[in-house]
Design an enzyme around this catalytic site. Structure first.
Site, PDB file in Angstrom:
ATOM      1  N   SER A 250       0.839  -1.192   0.000  1.00 28.03           N
ATOM      2  CA  SER A 250       0.000   0.000   0.000  1.00 28.03           C
ATOM      3  C   SER A 250       0.877   1.245   0.000  1.00 28.03           C
ATOM      4  O   SER A 250       2.106   1.161   0.033  1.00 28.03           O
ATOM      5  CB  SER A 250      -0.892   0.010   1.239  1.00 28.03           C
ATOM      6  OG  SER A 250      -0.090   0.331   2.369  1.00 28.03           O
ATOM      7  N   LYS A 251       0.206   2.384   0.002  1.00 31.93           N
ATOM      8  CA  LYS A 251       0.923   3.665  -0.018  1.00 31.93           C
ATOM      9  C   LYS A 251       1.932   3.751   1.121  1.00 31.93           C
ATOM     10  O   LYS A 251       2.966   4.374   0.997  1.00 31.93           O
ATOM     11  CB  LYS A 251      -0.081   4.814   0.108  1.00 31.93           C
ATOM     12  CG  LYS A 251      -0.892   5.030  -1.140  1.00 31.93           C
ATOM     13  CD  LYS A 251      -0.989   6.519  -1.489  1.00 31.93           C
ATOM     14  CE  LYS A 251      -1.576   6.741  -2.854  1.00 31.93           C
ATOM     15  NZ  LYS A 251      -3.032   6.518  -2.886  1.00 31.93           N
TER      16      LYS A 251
END
Ligand code: GLU
Length: 489
Positions: A250-251
């Protein structure tokens, strides 16, 4: 086999590595069967969709070599198709308007939670009378349109990656919202599951290849296909890309979008090669380096893993260096073209046209040490700079006994050479060693410190030749010699 596949990114962010990997699998499958690879931009979420993300997605796919045969289709330009389908479902009596307020829905879920039940919509507005509907409308309630899902309905499909899949209607959260509606009940913005099914039918998609996070959507979508009397495509749910802790990338893991990888200095064929290995293994598992077309020749879902694919930076770096070091994969000229923007970005002083041969020589020099293109910035700073600084180690070297003599010897030798070549440079060193009875190592280290400002770096003679072409060597030698003199003894 007739194969029509699609990649359907939502432009709510830059092109994510997970979406790009899904694009690669779709592309490989299409190319394997001489099929059609379609690009559809799912921009129905007007609040979160942005034109710059669409551009980033188109650029990223093109850069990776994921050339599409049809599209891009934009969902925002196809609203009439969704509205017609929703109307059809309303007319068939399998969709209806639900007027529940968010407070009522919250209350419903809270009550379910208290009873230990999974939250779901309890289908309470399925059978409203026209009078009840009119009353809700008079209150100003804004309805949504829901599609009926029967609890006892079984949904099964043969997944090309995961095998036989089984779902039960009761596990899908109750009747699902397929569109918003206006206060007067007119059909408004469609939601993801409805729009996808309508599009996949309209574009005659034969295989839906997407991440396994869409499995529950597939169950819902199959019900919509059935209600719309459409041909149900095959499904292949690919494993997610995981971080080193085994969680979905994820980010928070830093770089996740293709433009980030590009900016870090990976070249497209290396990154595409790596992405192909994220979940797929070639028939000969020892062959890890291949082009997209080689992979397409062998690609099938039997060799796609069910388990998540761990993102491995070391492996990506290894692959990247294999590509950067290999003249057949990346010619010296192409490597130089790829490096120039990185040097320009940090404002190194050079003329990309007039100094082209020098730049190519320089690229050749550092090529064996490159892992990512961006590494070239730090590696070559000493070659571009007009203001060399010395590391502590280099200064220490220049203060050593004998450094002054060594440098003086080199300067004198250089003076007597008509032209500097690998051979004459070597002669300068050998002659200095001989004339002053110095250790060769001391001469080499002092020379390196003087020319490069450091004791480590690429080949010394080649570096010297490059500096000589920019008239930087004598200047640096003299400056180092002055320093050595003032610190001698
Ligand atoms: N817009 C969806 C996404 O970006 C596409 C899912 C699908 O392929 O159906 O996840």
């Amino acid at each position: 086999m007739n194969v029509r596949v699609r990649i359907a990114p939502s432009p709510t962010g830059n092109l994510h590595i997970g979406t790009a990997r899904t694009a690669v699998f779709n592309w490989l499958y299409a190319r394997h069967y001489q099929g059609t690879f379609i690009l559809r931009i799912e921009d129905t979420d007007q609040e979160r969709s942005r034109p710059e993300y669409t551009q980033n997605i188109l650029d990223g796919l093109s850069w990776l070599g994921m050339n599409w045969d049809e599209g891009p289709f934009f969902q925002s330009q196809r609203l009439h198709l969704y509205q017609a389908a929703i109307q059809k479902l309303l007319d068939q009596g399998v969709a209806y308007r639900c007027y529940c307020t968010s407070a009522e829905l919250d209350e419903m879920r809270a009550a379910q939670k208290t009873c230990g039940e999974a939250p779901r919509y309890d289908n309470r507005h399925r059978h409203l009378t026209p009078a009840q509907e009119a009353a809700f409308q008079a209150e100003g309630r804004q309805p949504v349109i829901r599609f009926m899902i029967e609890d006892d309905q079984a949904i099964t499909w043969p997944d090309l990656v995961r095998g036989s899949m089984h779902w039960q209607g009761r596990d899908l959260g109750g009747d699902m919202v397929i569109a918003r509606a206006t206060a007067s009940g007119e059909i408004g913005q469609p939601l993801y599951n409805l729009a996808v099914v309508v599009d996949d039918l309209d574009l005659q998609i034969t295989h839906v290849i997407r991440g396994e996070d869409h499995i529950a959507n597939t169950a819902k979508q199959i019900l919509l296909y059935e209600a719309l009397a459409g041909a149900i495509p095959e499904f292949a749910h690919t494993p997610l890309i995981l971080n080193s802790e085994g969680r979905k990338l994820s980010k928070r893991d830093g770089v996740t979008s293709i433009s980030d990888f590009q900016e870090m200095g990976f070249i497209a064929p290396a990154l595409a090669n790596y992405m192909t290995l994220l979940g797929w293994s070639p028939p000969d598992p020892t062959q890890e380096i291949f082009s997209l077309s080689e992979a397409a020749a062998h690609f099938d879902f039997e060799r796609v893993n069910k388990a998540g694919a761990k993102f491995d930076w070391d492996k990506l770096d290894w692959l990247s260096s294999q590509y950067l070091h290999d003249e057949e994969k990346l010619s010296l000229s192409a490597l130089t073209d790829a490096l120039i923007p990185y040097w320009q970005q940090v404002d190194y002083d050079f003329d990309p046209i007039a100094e082209r041969p020098w730049l190519e020589q320089l690229s050749l020099l550092i090529r064996p040490s490159l892992v990512r293109l961006k590494d070239a910035v730090a590696m070559t700073e000493f070659l571009f700079t007009r203001e060399l600084t010395w590391t502590d180690e280099a200064q220490k070297q220049l203060r050593q006994d004998g450094a002054e003599t060594a440098l003086e010897g080199i300067v004198n030798q250089l003076d007597s050479q008509a032209e500097l070549s690998a051979q004459t440079a070597q002669d300068c060193i050998n002659q200095t060693v001989k004339d002053h009875n110095l250790k060769k190592g001391l001469v080499m280290r002092s020379l390196r410190a003087a020319l490069t400002g450091d004791l480590h770096g690429p080949d010394l003679l080649e570096s010297w030749l490059l500096l000589h072409q920019r008239s930087e060597d004598l200047k640096r030698l003299q400056k180092a010699l002055d320093f050595a003199c003032s610190h001698a003894g």
